[in-house]
Design a protein around this motif. Structure first.
Motif, mmCIF file in Angstrom:
data_model
loop_
_atom_site.group_PDB
_atom_site.id
_atom_site.type_symbol
_atom_site.label_atom_id
_atom_site.label_comp_id
_atom_site.label_asym_id
_atom_site.label_seq_id
_atom_site.Cartn_x
_atom_site.Cartn_y
_atom_site.Cartn_z
ATOM 1 N N VAL A 86 22.158 165.961 16.665
ATOM 2 C CA VAL A 86 20.649 166.067 16.083
ATOM 3 C C VAL A 86 19.785 165.088 16.469
ATOM 4 O O VAL A 86 20.157 163.960 16.102
ATOM 5 C CB VAL A 86 20.606 166.571 14.485
ATOM 6 C CG1 VAL A 86 19.189 166.873 14.009
ATOM 7 C CG2 VAL A 86 21.707 167.584 14.185
ATOM 8 N N GLY A 88 16.348 163.286 16.426
ATOM 9 C CA GLY A 88 14.811 163.412 15.914
ATOM 10 C C GLY A 88 13.946 162.566 16.918
ATOM 11 O O GLY A 88 13.561 162.864 18.045
ATOM 12 N N GLY A 89 13.743 161.115 16.449
ATOM 13 C CA GLY A 89 13.046 160.459 17.596
ATOM 14 C C GLY A 89 13.961 159.864 18.672
ATOM 15 O O GLY A 89 13.483 158.995 19.392
ATOM 16 N N GLY A 90 15.281 159.915 18.338
ATOM 17 C CA GLY A 90 16.412 159.306 19.324
ATOM 18 C C GLY A 90 16.229 157.994 19.397
ATOM 19 O O GLY A 90 16.487 157.239 20.368
ATOM 20 N N ASN A 92 17.821 155.798 17.224
ATOM 21 C CA ASN A 92 18.971 155.482 16.526
ATOM 22 C C ASN A 92 20.026 154.537 17.504
ATOM 23 O O ASN A 92 20.513 154.864 18.453
ATOM 24 C CB ASN A 92 19.997 156.463 15.973
ATOM 25 C CG ASN A 92 21.227 155.796 15.272
ATOM 26 O OD1 ASN A 92 22.296 155.631 15.487
ATOM 27 N ND2 ASN A 92 20.743 155.255 13.895
ATOM 28 N N PHE A 163 12.158 151.710 5.601
ATOM 29 C CA PHE A 163 11.264 150.431 5.146
ATOM 30 C C PHE A 163 10.254 150.213 6.289
ATOM 31 O O PHE A 163 10.793 150.105 7.275
ATOM 32 C CB PHE A 163 12.288 149.420 4.486
ATOM 33 C CG PHE A 163 12.595 148.563 5.435
ATOM 34 C CD1 PHE A 163 13.867 148.730 5.831
ATOM 35 C CD2 PHE A 163 11.834 147.544 5.961
ATOM 36 C CE1 PHE A 163 14.390 148.187 7.051
ATOM 37 C CE2 PHE A 163 12.129 146.724 7.256
ATOM 38 C CZ PHE A 163 13.521 146.861 7.559
ATOM 39 N N VAL A 214 17.102 168.551 8.665
ATOM 40 C CA VAL A 214 15.798 168.790 8.096
ATOM 41 C C VAL A 214 14.700 169.196 9.140
ATOM 42 O O VAL A 214 14.455 168.554 9.924
ATOM 43 C CB VAL A 214 15.377 167.160 7.609
ATOM 44 C CG1 VAL A 214 13.991 167.426 6.868
ATOM 45 C CG2 VAL A 214 16.163 166.867 6.419
ATOM 46 N N TYR A 430 22.271 148.269 5.925
ATOM 47 C CA TYR A 430 21.719 149.204 5.878
ATOM 48 C C TYR A 430 22.069 150.285 7.007
ATOM 49 O O TYR A 430 22.135 149.894 8.052
ATOM 50 C CB TYR A 430 20.236 148.746 6.453
ATOM 51 C CG TYR A 430 19.247 149.806 6.562
ATOM 52 C CD1 TYR A 430 18.890 150.902 5.695
ATOM 53 C CD2 TYR A 430 18.048 149.599 7.480
ATOM 54 C CE1 TYR A 430 17.862 151.703 5.763
ATOM 55 C CE2 TYR A 430 17.198 150.516 7.599
ATOM 56 C CZ TYR A 430 16.985 151.546 6.841
ATOM 57 O OH TYR A 430 15.945 152.657 6.968
HETATM 58 C C1 LIG Z 1 12.725 149.437 17.971
HETATM 59 C C2 LIG Z 1 13.341 150.026 16.435
HETATM 60 C C3 LIG Z 1 12.581 149.699 15.338
HETATM 61 C C4 LIG Z 1 12.881 149.989 14.088
HETATM 62 N N1 LIG Z 1 12.304 149.734 13.057
HETATM 63 C C5 LIG Z 1 12.715 150.220 11.697
HETATM 64 C C6 LIG Z 1 11.884 149.968 10.596
HETATM 65 O O1 LIG Z 1 10.943 149.269 10.621
HETATM 66 N N2 LIG Z 1 12.437 150.401 9.310
HETATM 67 C C7 LIG Z 1 13.790 150.911 9.187
HETATM 68 O O2 LIG Z 1 13.843 151.601 8.234
HETATM 69 N N3 LIG Z 1 14.232 151.435 10.385
HETATM 70 C C8 LIG Z 1 14.007 150.855 11.408
HETATM 71 N N4 LIG Z 1 14.557 151.280 12.662
HETATM 72 C C9 LIG Z 1 15.875 151.896 12.428
HETATM 73 C C10 LIG Z 1 15.629 153.328 12.248
HETATM 74 O O3 LIG Z 1 15.462 153.783 10.892
HETATM 75 C C11 LIG Z 1 16.816 154.259 12.951
HETATM 76 O O4 LIG Z 1 16.878 154.191 14.275
HETATM 77 C C12 LIG Z 1 16.720 155.878 12.628
HETATM 78 O O5 LIG Z 1 17.765 156.459 13.068
HETATM 79 C C13 LIG Z 1 15.523 156.387 13.658
HETATM 80 O O6 LIG Z 1 15.399 157.596 13.543
HETATM 81 P P1 LIG Z 1 15.281 158.842 14.779
HETATM 82 O O7 LIG Z 1 14.900 160.112 14.131
HETATM 83 O O8 LIG Z 1 14.185 158.077 15.658
HETATM 84 O O9 LIG Z 1 16.849 158.860 15.053
HETATM 85 P P2 LIG Z 1 17.588 159.621 15.826
HETATM 86 O O10 LIG Z 1 18.390 158.867 16.938
HETATM 87 O O11 LIG Z 1 17.019 160.748 16.360
HETATM 88 O O12 LIG Z 1 18.629 160.251 14.614
HETATM 89 C C14 LIG Z 1 19.250 159.102 13.974
HETATM 90 C C15 LIG Z 1 20.212 160.013 13.209
HETATM 91 O O13 LIG Z 1 19.603 160.901 12.164
HETATM 92 C C16 LIG Z 1 19.949 162.244 12.352
HETATM 93 N N5 LIG Z 1 18.847 162.977 12.366
HETATM 94 C C17 LIG Z 1 17.659 162.754 12.972
HETATM 95 N N6 LIG Z 1 16.761 163.890 12.994
HETATM 96 C C18 LIG Z 1 17.339 164.610 11.846
HETATM 97 C C19 LIG Z 1 16.940 165.766 11.184
HETATM 98 N N7 LIG Z 1 15.913 166.307 11.331
HETATM 99 N N8 LIG Z 1 17.843 166.129 10.143
HETATM 100 C C20 LIG Z 1 19.131 165.710 9.965
HETATM 101 N N9 LIG Z 1 19.509 164.552 10.718
HETATM 102 C C21 LIG Z 1 18.750 164.145 11.546
HETATM 103 C C22 LIG Z 1 20.704 162.235 13.598
HETATM 104 O O14 LIG Z 1 21.717 163.079 14.061
HETATM 105 C C23 LIG Z 1 21.205 160.855 13.742
HETATM 106 O O15 LIG Z 1 22.477 160.764 13.316
HETATM 107 C C24 LIG Z 1 14.365 150.745 13.852
HETATM 108 C C25 LIG Z 1 14.876 151.192 15.159
HETATM 109 C C26 LIG Z 1 14.324 150.834 16.521
HETATM 110 C C27 LIG Z 1 15.180 151.366 17.678
#
Ligand SMILES: Cc1cc2nc3c(=O)[nH]c(=O)nc-3n(C[C@H](O)[C@H](O)[C@H](O)COP(=O)(O)OP(=O)(O)OC[C@H]3O[C@@H](n4cnc5c(N)ncnc54)[C@H](O)[C@@H]3O)c2cc1C
Length: 477
Positions: A86, A88-90, A92, A163, A214, A430
């Motif tokens: 799944v 979202g923003g990619g 992770n 956070f 979600v 975390y």
């Molecule tokens: C440059 C950078 C800065 C960051 N800064 C912070 C920060 O300030 N604070 C903080 O707390 N974290 C921070 N993060 C970490 C961030 O919280 C995680 O990378 C988080 O997973 C990002 O979410 P995403 O939707 O982009 O990730 P994705 O890579 O798309 O998804 C991450 C995980 O969530 C799952 N997922 C995504 N969307 C859904 C959905 N709609 N329903 C169910 N599961 C879903 C995916 O399957 C995967 O397991 C940062 C990361 C990076 C790379």
């Protein structure tokens, strides 16, 4: 109709699986968005994520345009026993948003957001990144604690806790979640809130993507005008003296002030004086979200101490502060993270950090230490699946480099650094900062009671572990 009897070759996460063409056509017909396969023009872009180390080839990418598309993707993956990622923003770092040989439910195109300015709430789709979310809410003078980088997705972020600069004042992003719409493993669409499916609502706030997909988040928002923010920069050689002062300073700051230490190599950026380009520096990132004149007063002792080599703190829109680190974290680089909560910044912890930072083998790497507590720490433990409410500092060792042949050296540096910091760690991590580190490290993101409760929730909502491409809570049934 889906042909549930279609024979499929055994599936592996490493190998694309053959899928009957009729089944694929059927899925495409059910989707409002496009279904991408290897060879399609958008396929290669669609399988890229923030971490350039991740190079996976899904068999199918369903570009979801609506909750019904998510239902179709979930049903398809379940019925054909395909690995399901799944996205979202990619963002992770572990690359969990994309898989080899399975189906990606790509939500990145679902970017709807509605703000209710009178009720101070917002309803957001999971493809939004923080820059988009913040621009929409700030139009109404409102904001939500969100990430410190504008390109991070709101979805994975919130599900792991979340956070950012407003969290000492208003808690985690997930602390401000009012309800969520979720597609569960059996393809149902349910609401999770304090009154509907409250067990699921508890688990979504810290338990990651383990329990469903979600499709919409409803958040409480907070009034926010311009903030006083930016960074103070010091040469790394002065870091021990500055950090001893800093740890006493943050122990008494009001909730409106959020600070992050950022050990970095100063880039050749126009806003930095040439004399520090390429130099190892300690930056203290600050964001004051209260009245500006009060912030000037609170920040004055920190800005006067030392003094900093460069002071870039000033009144700015929140949306600008949210982009402060964007240039330092572009997509596509090689990335590996090791993280730990720290119980304090003792003199030895400071010396250990400075020593390891000084040996970082890549100028792109950085080490961030966020000072948390404030509103995060005032919610009772057990309020949600996020359990680190009393941990003061969060260390994140970000190894970033360009050439894949340097991978062993870069990862080795991050791991050695992390091991040396263990004496100062709470033992917790975390969940959103985990790389692929195995089951014990997922357990370290929770305490034993919370982990057991998450397993019970997994047994109830996803007993076959369809949602396993995440920091996985394994069902016990
Ligand atoms: C440059 C950078 C800065 C960051 N800064 C912070 C920060 O300030 N604070 C903080 O707390 N974290 C921070 N993060 C970490 C961030 O919280 C995680 O990378 C988080 O997973 C990002 O979410 P995403 O939707 O982009 O990730 P994705 O890579 O798309 O998804 C991450 C995980 O969530 C799952 N997922 C995504 N969307 C859904 C959905 N709609 N329903 C169910 N599961 C879903 C995916 O399957 C995967 O397991 C940062 C990361 C990076 C790379």
């Amino acid at each position: 109709m889906l042909n549930h009897n279609t024979a499929l070759a055994p599936l592996s996460l490493d190998r694309p699986a053959p899928i009957a063409p009729a089944a694929v056509r059927d899925l495409q017909q059910r989707l409002r968005g496009r279904l991408l396969r290897p060879g399609d023009d958008e396929y290669d872009d669609a399988r890229k994520i923030w971490n350039g180390m991740i190079d996976r080839h899904p068999a199918l990418i369903a570009r979801c345009a609506a909750p019904e598309d998510v239902v179709a993707a979930v049903n398809f993956a379940r019925d054909y026993e395909l690995p399901l990622a799944v996205r979202g923003g990619g963002h992770n770092v572990a690359g969990l948003a994309v898989c080899d040989g399975g189906l990606v439910a790509d939500l990145s195109g679902m970017k709807g957001i509605q703000v209710d300015p009178a009720g101070q709430t917002g309803r957001a789709e999971p493809g939004l990144v923080w820059g988009e979310f913040d621009r929409a809410t700030q139009t109404w003078g409102l904001a939500l604690p969100g990430g410190i980088q504008s390109t991070t997705g709101i979805a994975g972020f919130t599900l792991g806790g979340g956070f950012g600069y407003l969290s000492r004042q208003h808690g985690l992003s997930s602390d401000n979640l009012l309800s969520a719409r979720v597609v569960t493993a059996d393809g149902r669409q349910v609401t999770a809130s304090p009154i509907e499916n409250p067990d699921l609502f508890w688990g979504l706030r810290g338990g990651g993507g383990n329990f469903g997909v979600v499709t919409s988040f409803e958040f409480r928002l907070h009034p926010l005008g311009p903030v006083l923010g930016g960074m103070l920069l010091y040469p790394l050689a002065r870091a021990p003296e500055i950090l001893r002062y800093y740890r006493d300073f943050v122990a008494q700051i009001p909730d409106e002030l959020f600070t992050i230490l950022n050990f970095m190599t100063a880039p050749a950026a126009p806003h930095l004086p040439e004399r520090i380009h390429g130099a190892a520096m300690l930056a203290i990132l600050v964001c004051w979200s209260g009245p500006l004149d009060a912030g000037e007063h609170v920040l004055r002792p920190l800005r006067d101490f030392g003094p900093p080599e460069v002071d870039l703190v000033g009144p700015r829109p929140y949306t600008v502060i949210q982009t402060m680190l964007d240039a330092a974290n572009p997509p596509g680089k090689q990335n590996y993270w090791k993280a730990a909560y720290l119980s304090g910044l003792s003199d030895t912890a400071i010396e250990t950090m400075v020593d390891h930072v000084a040996r970082k083998p890549s100028a792109l790497s950085k080490v961030l230490v966020s000072y948390l507590r404030g509103a995060i720490s005032r919610l009772p433990s057990g309020e949600s699946a996020y359990i680190h409410r009393q941990s003061p500092f969060l260390l994140n060792i970000n190894a970033m480099w360009l050439d894949p042949k340097d991978t062993d050296e870069q990862i080795g540096w991050a791991r050695d650094f992390w091991s040396a910091m263990q004496p100062f760690s709470t033992g917790g991590v975390y969940v959103n900062f985990l790389s692929n580190e195995g089951e014990d490290r997922v357990r370290a993101a929770y305490d034993a009671d919370t982990y057991d409760r998450l397993v019970a929730l997994k047994n109830k909502y996803d007993p076959a572990n369809l949602f396993r491409l995440n920091q996985n809570i394994k069902p016990s049934v």
